[in-house]
Design a protein around this motif. Structure first.
Motif, short mmCIF file in Angstrom:
data_model
loop_
_atom_site.label_atom_id
_atom_site.label_comp_id
_atom_site.label_asym_id
_atom_site.label_seq_id
_atom_site.Cartn_x
_atom_site.Cartn_y
_atom_site.Cartn_z
N TRP A 1 11.97 15.79 8.33
CA TRP A 1 12.19 14.69 7.90
C TRP A 1 12.89 15.00 6.53
N THR A 2 11.25 16.25 5.58
CA THR A 2 11.79 16.24 4.02
C THR A 2 13.30 16.16 3.55
N VAL B 1 0.37 -1.13 0.23
CA VAL B 1 -0.27 0.00 -0.49
C VAL B 1 0.93 1.01 0.01
N ALA B 2 0.72 2.39 -1.21
CA ALA B 2 1.33 3.46 -1.21
C ALA B 2 0.33 4.59 -1.01
N ARG B 3 0.87 5.73 -0.38
CA ARG B 3 -0.05 6.90 -0.29
C ARG B 3 1.40 8.38 -0.10
N HIS B 4 0.26 9.17 -0.05
CA HIS B 4 1.65 10.20 -0.91
C HIS B 4 2.76 10.61 0.49
N PRO B 5 3.95 10.21 0.60
CA PRO B 5 4.59 10.24 1.43
C PRO B 5 4.00 11.75 2.47
N ASP C 1 7.95 7.48 -13.20
CA ASP C 1 5.97 6.92 -13.61
C ASP C 1 6.07 6.97 -12.46
N LEU C 2 6.95 6.33 -10.75
CA LEU C 2 6.33 5.64 -9.90
C LEU C 2 5.66 6.94 -9.68
N LEU C 3 6.79 8.29 -9.53
CA LEU C 3 6.64 9.51 -8.77
C LEU C 3 4.85 10.21 -8.85
N ALA C 4 4.51 9.76 -10.73
CA ALA C 4 3.55 10.17 -10.65
C ALA C 4 2.55 9.81 -10.52
N TRP C 5 2.52 8.11 -10.01
CA TRP C 5 1.10 7.07 -9.65
C TRP C 5 1.22 7.71 -8.01
N LEU C 6 2.41 7.78 -7.36
CA LEU C 6 2.21 8.14 -5.97
C LEU C 6 1.44 9.44 -6.11
N HIS C 7 2.14 10.92 -6.59
CA HIS C 7 1.69 11.76 -6.09
C HIS C 7 0.64 11.94 -6.29
N ARG C 8 0.15 11.67 -7.36
CA ARG C 8 -1.17 11.52 -8.21
C ARG C 8 -2.83 12.42 -6.44
N PRO C 9 -3.45 13.48 -7.17
CA PRO C 9 -4.56 14.32 -6.57
C PRO C 9 -5.91 12.51 -6.53
N ALA D 1 11.82 22.05 -2.63
CA ALA D 1 12.67 20.77 -2.40
C ALA D 1 12.74 19.16 -1.80
N TYR D 2 11.89 19.17 -1.63
CA TYR D 2 10.96 17.78 -1.19
C TYR D 2 11.21 17.12 -3.03
N GLU D 3 10.12 17.61 -3.19
CA GLU D 3 9.73 17.22 -4.91
C GLU D 3 11.36 16.33 -5.44
N ALA D 4 12.27 17.85 -5.72
CA ALA D 4 13.33 17.23 -5.68
C ALA D 4 14.18 15.98 -5.06
N ARG D 5 14.32 16.45 -3.76
CA ARG D 5 14.64 15.02 -2.94
C ARG D 5 13.79 14.11 -3.94
N VAL D 6 13.04 13.70 -3.99
CA VAL D 6 12.86 12.29 -3.98
C VAL D 6 12.26 11.77 -5.72
#
Length: 295
Positions: free
Chosen positions: A157-158, A106-110, A287-295, A275-280
């Motif tokens: 944390w970020t 299970v994934a969630r927006h970090p 493709d993982l980030l697009a799936w993970l961060h989608r609305p 800065a968070y977005e640059a780190r992840v």
């Protein structure tokens, strides 16, 4: 060989000694990513009634949690005649994978998960956890550190650098867990579930999970099962559903805080969010980030 993950209250080596059974369902998540929600869905699908035969943590124990002795966990699972569904916060590379078992990650927006983790930290009885795990007591000569505000804690944390295999609830640890699952996403016995999808279309996700598990549900049963899996309904059953078999929570009701998605990013300034977005972006494929961060 699986990687061994350890923390003050976890040891994934238990999986090496655990006798698997064909059909086992293993729910592998990071903390505050929808673990209990997914366990409840599996319970409702397995038993096909909201009237569960025992509290959820007994039906679906956290296998590698040191607070409960290994022999006790193994014995409880051994005596279960129904299809077993087992909780772990260990990534998939931390235990043997069996072709006749099923694995749900299970994934969630970090950022949303991190906010929930912050609030959960306030709800834990640290003294009781230390007593149950045998961890050393804190130095009485060192005054406790003042707790950071949510905004300060989230920014740190970020930004902090952590070994993902030593600190699984760090940003790096979260991305390690999800990266590993993402690379296996075509495996026939692995299912990826997103917290946002559970929130947006609970019925659709429950039906998808049921079909993937090969569980048939009479159409007349679906309304009551879906209602029992809602956040509001689980909150009313906190004493039976919250993952607290050892009594380490100050409040089981507080475990079910909000259950929403997408609001944590608003706690960061535009600069901190960038800065968070640059780190992840350096930690995972697009493709993982697009799936993970989608609305």
């Amino acid at each position: 060989m699986p990687h061994r993950y350890t923390s003050p209250d976890e040891d994934s080596a238990r999986w090496d000694r655990f006798p698997a059974r064909p059909g086992d369902i293993v729910i592998s998540t990071r903390s505050k990513h929808g673990t209990t929600w997914t366990q409840m869905i599996c319970a409702l699908l397995v038993f096909q009634t909201p009237a569960l035969p025992a509290p959820l943590p007994e039906l679906s124990p956290w296998l590698d949690w040191l607070v409960v002795p290994e022999d006790e966990v193994f014995a409880r699972l051994e005596t279960q005649p129904h299809r077993r569904f087992i909780k772990t916060h260990t990534p998939l590379d931390g235990f043997p994978l069996h072709p006749d078992s099923r694995y749900i990650v299970v994934a969630r927006h970090p950022l949303d998960a991190a906010v929930s983790l912050y609030h959960q930290g306030q709800n834990l009885d640290r003294d009781k956890i230390r007593a149950l795990t045998g961890a050393p007591e804190p130095d009485p000569n060192e005054p406790p550190k003042p707790r950071k505000s949510l905004h300060e804690w989230l920014v740190r944390w970020t930004e902090e650098d952590a070994d993902p295999r030593e600190n699984l609830d760090s940003l790096q640890g979260v991305m390690l867990h999800l990266n590993d699952a993402w690379t296996r996403r075509e495996d026939p016995n692995l299912l990826l579930v997103h917290y946002a999808d559970l929130a947006a279309d609970l019925e659709g996700e429950m039906r998808r999970i049921a079909a993937w598990l090969g569980i048939e549900v009479d159409e007349a049963r679906w309304p009551q099962l879906i209602k029992a899996a809602t956040f509001a309904e689980m909150k009313t059953m906190a004493d039976q559903v919250a993952p607290d078999p050892a009594g380490i929570m100050k409040s089981r009701d507080a475990f079910f805080r909000r259950g929403t998605s997408g609001s944590a990013a608003e706690l960061l300034t535009p600069e901190a969010l960038a800065a968070y977005e640059a780190r992840v972006a350096a930690m995972a494929p697009k493709d993982l980030l697009a799936w993970l961060h989608r609305p």
